[in-house]
Design an enzyme around this catalytic site. Structure first.
Site, PDB file in Angstrom:
ATOM      1  N   ALA A 186       0.814  -1.207   0.000  1.00  0.00           N
ATOM      2  CA  ALA A 186       0.000   0.000   0.000  1.00  0.00           C
ATOM      3  C   ALA A 186       0.857   1.271   0.000  1.00  0.00           C
ATOM      4  O   ALA A 186       2.089   1.225   0.059  1.00  0.00           O
ATOM      5  CB  ALA A 186      -0.929  -0.006   1.210  1.00  0.00           C
ATOM      6  N   HIS A 187       0.165   2.416  -0.049  1.00  0.00           N
ATOM      7  CA  HIS A 187       0.843   3.710  -0.154  1.00  0.00           C
ATOM      8  C   HIS A 187       1.747   3.986   1.053  1.00  0.00           C
ATOM      9  O   HIS A 187       1.440   3.660   2.182  1.00  0.00           O
ATOM     10  CB  HIS A 187      -0.161   4.855  -0.312  1.00  0.00           C
ATOM     11  CG  HIS A 187      -1.202   4.942   0.756  1.00  0.00           C
ATOM     12  ND1 HIS A 187      -2.536   4.822   0.515  1.00  0.00           N
ATOM     13  CD2 HIS A 187      -1.105   5.132   2.086  1.00  0.00           C
ATOM     14  CE1 HIS A 187      -3.215   4.949   1.631  1.00  0.00           C
ATOM     15  NE2 HIS A 187      -2.365   5.133   2.608  1.00  0.00           N
ATOM     16  N   ASN A 188       2.904   4.566   0.727  1.00  0.00           N
ATOM     17  CA  ASN A 188       3.892   5.013   1.721  1.00  0.00           C
ATOM     18  C   ASN A 188       4.533   3.887   2.530  1.00  0.00           C
ATOM     19  O   ASN A 188       5.176   4.143   3.551  1.00  0.00           O
ATOM     20  CB  ASN A 188       3.290   6.045   2.678  1.00  0.00           C
ATOM     21  CG  ASN A 188       2.986   7.359   1.984  1.00  0.00           C
ATOM     22  OD1 ASN A 188       1.849   7.576   1.547  1.00  0.00           O
ATOM     23  ND2 ASN A 188       3.970   8.221   1.858  1.00  0.00           N
ATOM     24  N   SER A 243       1.709   3.037   5.065  1.00  0.00           N
ATOM     25  CA  SER A 243       2.667   3.686   5.974  1.00  0.00           C
ATOM     26  C   SER A 243       3.342   2.727   6.944  1.00  0.00           C
ATOM     27  O   SER A 243       3.961   3.154   7.914  1.00  0.00           O
ATOM     28  CB  SER A 243       1.996   4.821   6.758  1.00  0.00           C
ATOM     29  OG  SER A 243       1.532   5.818   5.870  1.00  0.00           O
TER      30      SER A 243
END
Length: 345
Positions: free
Chosen positions: A241-243, A261
């Site tokens: 997923a993102h980051n 994250s």
């Protein structure tokens, strides 16, 4: 295409301990399927019976082996599986031809920076405006390289891969068919009774020597970077997923999902079907066994299992205790009956 015995011993650092070479070797096979032109290896004692009857031309063996049936040449190496991998890589590189140039059906924007004499772009591939492609890189059929993407040297982008805008690939990156690099992160805010999309304006960075499996998806950061660290190998059907940030030389196995994250230290192993919640960290050299659920930060250097993740010995004790419950319940009911009988006398 074939390798000589001399080439194989030099490549693997091995030494001939039995047998005599009659020709070169051009194939690779399991012990029970091999023929006289094939290289095989003994990497697990479970296959020892296959080893005793193999028809392979050359077998890579560990130093503990003392039986050498007639037929093959036997080359002793420190790690047969790894040595076999070196032979596979060498043979496959000889079999795979790198043909520089741009196929007539490919689309390459006029301002893309690349050397057509040192890059291969195959049929129906697309490379959009502002991108940079390093020497020795091959972009196979149907792959799409978005705007302003940077691709390093000696990368291999297999068919139908998508690398979206502004993402960055280091040198020697391999991306298997169907993978998507830089898709939007899964970000929404619930406002006025509806889920409103949050723009994802960051990028994905794949550092040097990263490998991405087939149909794996790595989301671009909401802002900043999603980073896959140097030498990390990600299996098929993984969702990053993102980051998310992984350290160097991690292993992430199929059907794993890592939420936004979160981060991995260096040399972390994540087995199949692991799920990680968001905004947590797993320390260096941790091992997450199959189907582990990670809900909080985990220290490095330990093996974890279960849902929620616990040190493996603690989880094994819990599983063993649960397995004993049916018998304990039976014993309890029998004891209860005896107590009731004594009370009625």
């Amino acid at each position: 295409m074939e390798l000589s015995l001399e080439e194989i011993t030099k490549l693997t650092g091995g030494r001939v301990v039995a047998g005599e070479s009659k020709n070169g070797y051009r194939g690779l096979a399991a012990l029970n399927d091999a023929s006289a032109s094939d290289v095989s290896f003994l990497g697990n004692e479970k296959y020892y019976n296959d080893y005793l009857s193999t028809k392979a031309g050359l077998v890579l063996v560990p130093s503990v082996v003392t039986e050498f049936p007639d037929g093959p040449v036997y080359v002793e190496v420190e790690n047969p599986s790894y040595a076999f991998g070196l032979v596979v890589k060498k043979l496959s590189s000889k079999m795979r031809s790198f043909k520089p140039g741009v196929h007539p059906s490919a689309y390459v924007a006029e301002d893309v920076k690349f050397d057509s004499a040192k890059v291969s772009i195959k049929a129906n591939a697309v490379v959009e405006s502002g991108s940079v492609i390093g020497d020795g890189t091959e972009i196979q059929a149907g792959a799409v390289i978005g705007e302003n993407v940077t691709v390093g040297r000696d990368c291999l982008i297999y068919p139908n891969v998508t690398v979206r805008e502004f993402c960055e690939l280091g040198d020697r990156v391999i991306i298997q068919p169907g993978a998507v690099i830089g898709s939007d992160g899964y970000g929404y805010e619930f406002v006025d009774g509806a889920h409103q999309k949050v723009d994802q304006v960051g990028i994905v960075v794949l550092e040097d020597d990263v490998e991405i499996g087939a149909n794996t998806t790595i989301d671009r950061a909401r802002f900043g970077k999603t980073v896959i660290g140097e030498g990390t190998k990600i299996d098929n059907l993984v969702q990053i997923a993102h980051n998310v940030v992984t350290g160097k030389h991690c292993l992430v196995v199929a059907l794993t999902g890592i939420a936004g994250s979160s981060s991995l230290g260096n040399n972390v192993t994540v087995a199949a079907q692991v799920g990680m919640a968001g905004h947590i960290h797993v320390g260096d050299k941790a091992i997450l066994m199959s189907r582990t659920g990670v809900m909080k930060n985990l220290e490095g250097g330990q093996v974890y299992w279960g849902n929620p993740a616990r040190p493996v010995k603690d989880q094994q004790r819990s599983v063993a205790a649960v397995a004993r419950l049916p018998k304990l319940m039976t014993d309890f009911r029998e004891l209860k009956k005896k107590v009731e009988q004594l009370g009625s006398e």
